[in-house]
Design a protein around this motif. Structure first.
Motif, PDB file in Angstrom:
ATOM      1  N   LYS A 283      -0.648  -2.972  -9.815  1.00 18.99           N
ATOM      2  CA  LYS A 283       0.751  -2.356  -9.458  1.00 18.99           C
ATOM      3  C   LYS A 283       1.657  -3.144  -8.536  1.00 18.99           C
ATOM      4  O   LYS A 283       2.352  -2.509  -7.965  1.00 18.99           O
ATOM      5  CB  LYS A 283       0.504  -0.741  -8.995  1.00 18.99           C
ATOM      6  CG  LYS A 283      -0.492  -0.056 -10.037  1.00 18.99           C
ATOM      7  CD  LYS A 283      -0.149   1.340  -9.386  1.00 18.99           C
ATOM      8  CE  LYS A 283      -1.444   1.720  -8.384  1.00 18.99           C
ATOM      9  NZ  LYS A 283      -1.617   3.071  -8.180  1.00 18.99           N
TER      10      LYS A 283
ATOM     11  N   ARG B 142      -4.336   0.185  -4.255  1.00 18.77           N
ATOM     12  CA  ARG B 142      -5.628   0.414  -3.421  1.00 18.77           C
ATOM     13  C   ARG B 142      -6.056  -0.632  -2.526  1.00 18.77           C
ATOM     14  O   ARG B 142      -5.750  -1.823  -2.442  1.00 18.77           O
ATOM     15  CB  ARG B 142      -6.663   0.475  -4.521  1.00 18.77           C
ATOM     16  CG  ARG B 142      -7.587   1.533  -4.426  1.00 18.77           C
ATOM     17  CD  ARG B 142      -8.547   1.629  -5.753  1.00 18.77           C
ATOM     18  NE  ARG B 142      -9.234   0.484  -5.686  1.00 18.77           N
ATOM     19  CZ  ARG B 142      -9.572  -0.006  -7.001  1.00 18.77           C
ATOM     20  NH1 ARG B 142      -9.442   0.524  -8.047  1.00 18.77           N
ATOM     21  NH2 ARG B 142     -10.396  -1.158  -6.778  1.00 18.77           N
TER      22      ARG B 142
ATOM     23  N   THR C  82       0.856  -1.222  -0.013  1.00 18.00           N
ATOM     24  CA  THR C  82       0.121   0.157  -0.020  1.00 18.00           C
ATOM     25  C   THR C  82       0.959   1.347  -0.072  1.00 18.00           C
ATOM     26  O   THR C  82       0.539   2.317  -0.705  1.00 18.00           O
ATOM     27  CB  THR C  82      -0.924   0.099   1.080  1.00 18.00           C
ATOM     28  OG1 THR C  82      -0.227  -0.289   2.268  1.00 18.00           O
ATOM     29  CG2 THR C  82      -1.940  -1.208   1.231  1.00 18.00           C
ATOM     30  N   ASP C  83       1.871   1.329   0.912  1.00 18.71           N
ATOM     31  CA  ASP C  83       2.609   2.547   1.175  1.00 18.71           C
ATOM     32  C   ASP C  83       3.488   2.943  -0.062  1.00 18.71           C
ATOM     33  O   ASP C  83       3.757   4.029  -0.230  1.00 18.71           O
ATOM     34  CB  ASP C  83       3.194   2.604   2.597  1.00 18.71           C
ATOM     35  CG  ASP C  83       2.414   2.632   3.627  1.00 18.71           C
ATOM     36  OD1 ASP C  83       1.244   2.063   3.484  1.00 18.71           O
ATOM     37  OD2 ASP C  83       2.655   3.106   4.802  1.00 18.71           O
ATOM     38  N   LYS C  84       4.306   1.731  -0.492  1.00 23.00           N
ATOM     39  CA  LYS C  84       5.317   1.903  -1.692  1.00 23.00           C
ATOM     40  C   LYS C  84       4.634   1.939  -2.994  1.00 23.00           C
ATOM     41  O   LYS C  84       4.994   2.568  -3.884  1.00 23.00           O
ATOM     42  CB  LYS C  84       6.183   1.086  -1.322  1.00 23.00           C
ATOM     43  CG  LYS C  84       7.618   1.259  -2.168  1.00 23.00           C
ATOM     44  CD  LYS C  84       8.906   0.178  -1.833  1.00 23.00           C
ATOM     45  CE  LYS C  84       9.893   0.311  -2.870  1.00 23.00           C
ATOM     46  NZ  LYS C  84      11.065  -0.431  -2.406  1.00 23.00           N
ATOM     47  N   ARG C  85       3.872   1.009  -3.102  1.00 24.89           N
ATOM     48  CA  ARG C  85       3.505   0.575  -4.515  1.00 24.89           C
ATOM     49  C   ARG C  85       2.203   1.031  -4.685  1.00 24.89           C
ATOM     50  O   ARG C  85       1.531   1.058  -5.767  1.00 24.89           O
ATOM     51  CB  ARG C  85       3.467  -1.057  -4.840  1.00 24.89           C
ATOM     52  CG  ARG C  85       4.901  -1.401  -4.682  1.00 24.89           C
ATOM     53  CD  ARG C  85       4.911  -2.750  -5.471  1.00 24.89           C
ATOM     54  NE  ARG C  85       4.914  -2.661  -6.878  1.00 24.89           N
ATOM     55  CZ  ARG C  85       5.701  -2.251  -7.621  1.00 24.89           C
ATOM     56  NH1 ARG C  85       7.098  -2.156  -7.362  1.00 24.89           N
ATOM     57  NH2 ARG C  85       5.590  -2.027  -8.958  1.00 24.89           N
ATOM     58  N   HIS C  86       1.532   1.704  -3.807  1.00 24.20           N
ATOM     59  CA  HIS C  86       0.054   2.374  -3.916  1.00 24.20           C
ATOM     60  C   HIS C  86      -0.868   1.609  -4.348  1.00 24.20           C
ATOM     61  O   HIS C  86      -1.639   2.072  -5.429  1.00 24.20           O
ATOM     62  CB  HIS C  86       0.445   3.605  -4.553  1.00 24.20           C
ATOM     63  CG  HIS C  86       1.451   4.525  -4.001  1.00 24.20           C
ATOM     64  ND1 HIS C  86       1.486   5.115  -2.725  1.00 24.20           N
ATOM     65  CD2 HIS C  86       2.416   4.886  -4.651  1.00 24.20           C
ATOM     66  CE1 HIS C  86       2.553   5.702  -2.709  1.00 24.20           C
ATOM     67  NE2 HIS C  86       3.328   5.846  -3.594  1.00 24.20           N
TER      68      HIS C  86
END
Lengths: 579, 475
Positions: free
Chosen positions: A233, A210, A204-208
């Motif tokens: 992603k 959802r 979630t935080d690096k590759r975003h």
């Protein structure tokens, strides 16, 4: 010729014979020394600007008896080699500008942490293992960010669990598109634990990715193959087998192109550490540790440089290499922290001291400040000390700095004291000392204002004075403070004089030793990381804390829990209550 | 026990007995997949240009006759979806759900495992068609060519069977997997078939008979365990597939019968073991092919000790061979089993929980079954007055998966050094010289009733037709 049995599956983490019924073998004393000639699980080849790093785990090379490292799964021993490998790439291979992480096996990339190892391990072993692997993954990201060595994950087969988490630590992820290979985080559905080496966080935080998709991904044991993984992603690119080699080379070359590393530089060797270990002491040339088993304390003394030994030129620094004091001291301190953390579980309080010349320390400090922006080696040393301080920040021991006459808590070394939970400084001198003493001093330098950020992105001073900008603003580089002044400035907890000092410390330590080790660990971790969350604090705070809770819950590690039942052919029997 | 006989809809675009007409969504999905399948068949199916072939087509699932024989153009073959009869009272026979009614839908808990099992099984079906793509060009007779194509179209139908399950029960993920079954190809560098053995070409007809005898027999045992599944549609699908599979093994058994017969005849005619010069396949070579195909197929059963097999059993997804005839508790949580092991250079066994020993259990069943063929072939040799006998090598010989994979074991079961093994390998496994000889014999014989030099004619034709019947018409 045949290479797979019919029961091979994408998502299985490990297929070793069950030994879960056998009582866990004694966990050994762990040694972190290794070098490429001794690697059993990794090899690397430097080709021009790119290092090709191959994970090729020896099945019979487990650190502890009782499991086989099938399907390129790993244990602490595998990760110790990876850590060593990252250090050698940094220091011995300045020509390397990009690093390709790939598998030396035909069948898969990596199946993650070995499940039987986890199932048979004690809680503390699991926690130490996870902490160390997390630090190494963070270190890989630090290499991309600050060392000009960008990591590219070339997943030439399925990367499951910790295997995918290793890839997540890289800047770019390529996955072969052969209609079989996938990326997956099967921990939740298969093992009843979390992808605890940064997996949940980085998705979630690096590759975003959802959150709803992250939820699906982390509960879908078989994961996703190339095209879908790109769409979501989870990877950057999926490449056919035909295009694979060419594309990986291309991405490695692109990553190398943006590197800050110089051309034509020569690396330095990292020879084995000189270390003398006795029953109650570990001694290196620049770091000493004495263990008091009755008091359950370790006294760590970092020896500063001799005044007048500072190298006069950059050439001399390179010639000294691993003997250059800041690097020699950092390597020793790093090794000591790892050994104490892993091998001395009952030594719950570390007393941190320094001894040496303040002027000597400051002289080295100036050399580092002068060259760290322009010289790759000096830059590496600074970041290495930064990471070693971060190890202290996440160490589950009570850390107490003792600042006494003859100490050299100046600049970078002052960070050691600031990393501690409390700081005690002697005001004045010890009256009955054998030799004449100067009172202890603390020295603030520019190093304390940004050179060594913590995992939360703040300096230790900013963390210390979080929300108290006025006190922070009053501090300036170049300031020298005695005990009373340091107490006044808020830099130490207390500054008793000779009359009270020893009693204060004795009572403090006895009281500390009586408290619950678990509560202390939790309390200290909370106090150390104030303010904003970063990916790092979320990994060490949220993810690790939840993981460690799950690890001790019966649903994971009870006799009928998912982790213990894994590989027995029997299903976990869950307590269905949500808590 | 009541039994419901599913109605066959043979006029539908996709013949079926699963009432496809009433499930428009599924029907549409399968009709969308159908042209892809036909494209695949055109690209990857038999390469020989035929007008039509005398084929059997499944038209029913009942005991009193389920097939119809006629000449049909292969690309117009009626591939359909057939499940065996439905038993509304069927209960799960093993594992922790033992005694519960079987599932008519996929339990969410087992979605991933079931999908994986079906994909792995499904992947092997089109793989063998691809492996055998060019064999038709060197068929030793029209009868054999027809048998090859019969096997091929039925492997195609088995693919349909698996694809039906993926489409009907696994949602979008299942449909994507169904597409991937056509996108992976045997021996492809880009996207190979999942199991290594299915990426090897079948280069000659001796290999084809060996494959249908040994490797299809692995398929029989895998299907037999899936037939026990608590997921009823899978169980019923596999039960019917087993009927078709029996013919494939018949092709292998009788094919090797005929090769051995011909070799024996030539040996007697020339009074020599070396029948290579006379256009035959020497017994030594046949033995080497047996050694190779048997051991490669043994590898397909996976590790002796397997967590996956245990999980599948406990979950009720995949049982043991003839589960319901076994006399134990069918749960196995308290039992132990012995699995093969090599320790300190000796072949021995290790005791493990019975649940973990299921792969070895299935392999043992398979090995027993394989030995029947050897008895047949040796009877043929005996009848011809020849003393030599063929045999199955030791289970540890030439293994690349499991407990024996690191050891070097002779066909007699002796553990030897790697050097010693390598030195004798050419005596045990087909060499380039052997393969070249066998390939050299492969010339097509397309005249009805005629047969190649290296193989004896069959005893009977297909479906009571004579041996010299024109089984294949060419354009």
């Amino acid at each position: 010729m045949l290479d797979k049995g019919r029961t091979t599956t994408v998502t299985v983490l490990d297929e070793a014979p069950a030994t879960a019924q056998v009582p866990a073998p004694q966990e050994p004393q762990v040694d972190f020394d290794t070098d490429p000639s001794r690697y059993r699980h990794w090899r690397y080849e430097v080709e021009g600007e790119t290092a090709w790093v191959y994970l090729d785990v020896a099945e019979d090379g487990g650190l502890v008896p009782g499991y086989e490292l099938k399907l390129n799964s790993y244990d602490l021993g595998v990760d110790i080699e990876l850590y060593d490998l990252t250090q050698r790439l940094r220091f011995s291979h300045p020509e390397v500008r990009s690093v390709v992480l790939t598998s030396g096996k035909d069948s898969n990339f990596c199946a993650g942490a070995n499940i039987r190892m986890l199932a048979q391990s004690s809680h503390s072993w699991k926690v130490n293992f996870c902490k160390f692997t997390n630090e190494t993954r963070n270190g890989i990201e630090d290499m991309t960010a600050h060392s000009g060595q960008t990591w590219v994950a070339a997943l030439n087969g399925t990367a499951a669990g910790g295997g995918y988490e290793m890839a997540l630590a890289c800047e770019t992820i390529l996955l072969v598109n052969d209609r079989s290979s996938a990326v997956a985080l099967p921990e939740v559905p298969l093992l009843g634990v979390l992808p605890g080496t940064g997996g949940l966080t980085r998705v979630t935080d690096k590759r975003h990715v959802r959150k709803d998709r992250a939820d699906i991904f982390a509960t879908k044991s078989e994961g996703f193959q190339g095209p879908k993984a790109v769409e979501w992603k989870l990877v950057d690119e999926t490449v056919s087998r035909k295009q694979w080699d060419a594309t990986v080379r291309e991405r490695a070359a692109e990553a190398a192109a943006s590197s800050s590393r110089p051309t034509g530089a020569t690396g330095i060797a990292l020879p084995p550490l000189q270390r003398e270990v006795t029953e109650d002491a570990i001694r290196y040339p620049n770091v000493r540790c004495e263990i008091d088993r009755d008091a359950r304390t370790a006294t760590i003394t970092v020896l500063g440089p001799e005044a007048g030994t500072v190298p006069e030129s950059l050439e001399r620094i390179h010639a000294l290499g691993a003997d250059f004091w800041p690097l020699a001291m950092t390597r020793e301190l790093d090794d000591l922290i790892l050994r104490l953390r892993t091998n001395e579980l009952e030594i719950g309080t570390w007393l941190v001291k320094t001894r040496g010349s303040i002027e000597g320390a400051l002289a080295f400090e100036r050399v580092i400040a002068e060259h760290s922006a322009s010289d790759w080696l000096v830059n590496e040393i600074r970041h290495y000390f930064k990471r070693t301080l971060k190890r202290l920040d996440v160490t589950s021991r009570s850390l107490i700095a003792l600042i006494e006459p003859g100490s050299c808590f100046a600049g970078a070394l002052l960070e050691l004291a600031l990393a501690c939970d409390r700081q005690y400084m002697l005001e004045g001198t010890f009256e009955d000392a054998d030799e004449e003493q100067d009172p202890a001093q603390l020295v603030l330098t520019a190093s304390n204002f940004g050179a060594f950020p913590m995992g939360n992105g703040l300096t230790r001073l900013q963390s210390r004075f979080w929300g108290d900008d006025e006190t922070l603003a009053a501090l300036e580089p170049g300031t020298r403070l005695t005990g009373a002044q340091a107490e006044e400035a808020g830099l130490v907890t207390d500054a008793p004089d000779d009359i009270d000092y020893e009693d204060e410390i004795r009572i403090l330590l006895e009281e500390r030793a009586s408290l619950s080790p678990d509560a202390l660990t939790g309390m200290e971790a909370n106090h150390r990381f104030v303010g904003p969350e970063t990916m790092e604090t979320r990994i060490f705070g949220r993810l690790t804390a939840w993981q460690n809770w799950i690890f001790i819950r019966p649903n994971a590690s009870g006799a009928e829990g998912a982790l213990r039942r894994y590989g027995t052919g029997r299903k976990a029997d869950f307590d269905r209550k949500r808590v | 026990m009541t039994s419901a006989r599913p109605k066959i809809d043979f006029d539908a675009k996709i013949p079926n007995n699963v009432d496809l007409a009433s499930d428009r969504k599924l029907q549409r999905a399968l009709e969308r997949w159908q042209p892809n399948f036909l494209d695949w068949w055109g690209d990857m199916g038999p390469a020989v240009d035929t007008k039509d072939v005398y084929l059997r087509t499944a038209v029913d699932v009942g005991r009193e006759g389920w097939a119809h024989f006629d000449h049909v153009p292969m690309n117009e073959y009626r591939w359909g979806v057939f499940l065996s009869e439905h038993d509304p009272d069927r209960k799960i026979a093993f594992g922790e759900h033992k005694g519960e009614p079987v599932w008519q839908e996929v339990p969410g808990e087992y979605r991933a495992d079931l999908q994986r099992l079906i994909v792995i099984q499904g992947d092997t079906e089109p793989a063998s068609v691809e492996q055998q793509r060019f064999l038709g060009a060197t068929a030793p007779s029209l009868y054999d060519m027809r048998n090859l194509f019969q096997v091929n179209v039925e492997e195609g139908r088995h693919l349909w069977a698996m694809v039906y399950l993926l489409h009907a029960y696994f949602g979008r993920a299942g449909r994507e997997e169904a597409d991937q079954l056509l996108a992976r190809n045997s021996g492809s560098d880009e996207s190979p078939r999942i199991l290594g053995a299915f990426n090897e070409e079948t280069p000659d007809w001796l290999s084809f008979y060996m494959f249908t005898y040994f490797t299809d027999r692995d398929g029989k045992y895998q299907l037999g365990t899936l037939k026990e599944s608590g997921f009823d549609p899978l169980s019923r699908t596999c039960e019917f597939m087993l009927k078709e599979e029996a013919h494939h093994m018949f092709v292998g058994t009788t094919g090797i019968d005929r090769v051995v017969t011909r070799t024996a005849q030539l040996m007697n005619e020339h009074d020599s073991e070396d029948v290579a010069g006379a256009g035959g396949i020497p017994l030594d070579m046949i033995q080497k092919y047996i050694n190779f195909h048997y051991t490669v197929s043994l590898d397909l059963f996976g590790n002796e000790s397997s967590t996956n097999a245990a999980n599948y059993f406990t979950a009720g997804l995949k049982g043991r061979w003839q589960e319901e005839r076994r006399k134990d508790d069918h749960v196995l949580t308290d039992d132990a089993g012995a699995v093969d092991a090599v320790r300190e250079g000796r072949i021995t066994t290790t005791e493990v929980p019975a649940l973990l020993a299921l792969n070895q259990d299935l392999r043992s069943e398979y090995m027993g079954d394989c030995s029947n063929g050897l008895k047949r072939w040796n009877r043929i040799l005996e009848k011809h007055g020849i003393d030599r006998r063929l045999s199955l090598p030791h289970v540890g010989f030439n293994r690349h998966v499991g407990a024996f994979s690191d050891a070097h074991i002779t066909p007699e079961g002796r553990v030897v050094s790697e050097a010693e093994w390598k030195a004798q390998e050419s005596r045990w496994l087909p060499t380039e010289v052997d393969k070249t000889h066998v390939r050299g014999l492969m010339h097509p014989v397309l005249e009805p009733g005629k047969i190649a030099s290296w193989i004896a004619p069959p005893n009977n034709g297909i479906n009571d037709k004579p041996v010299d019947y024109e089984y294949v018409h060419f354009n």
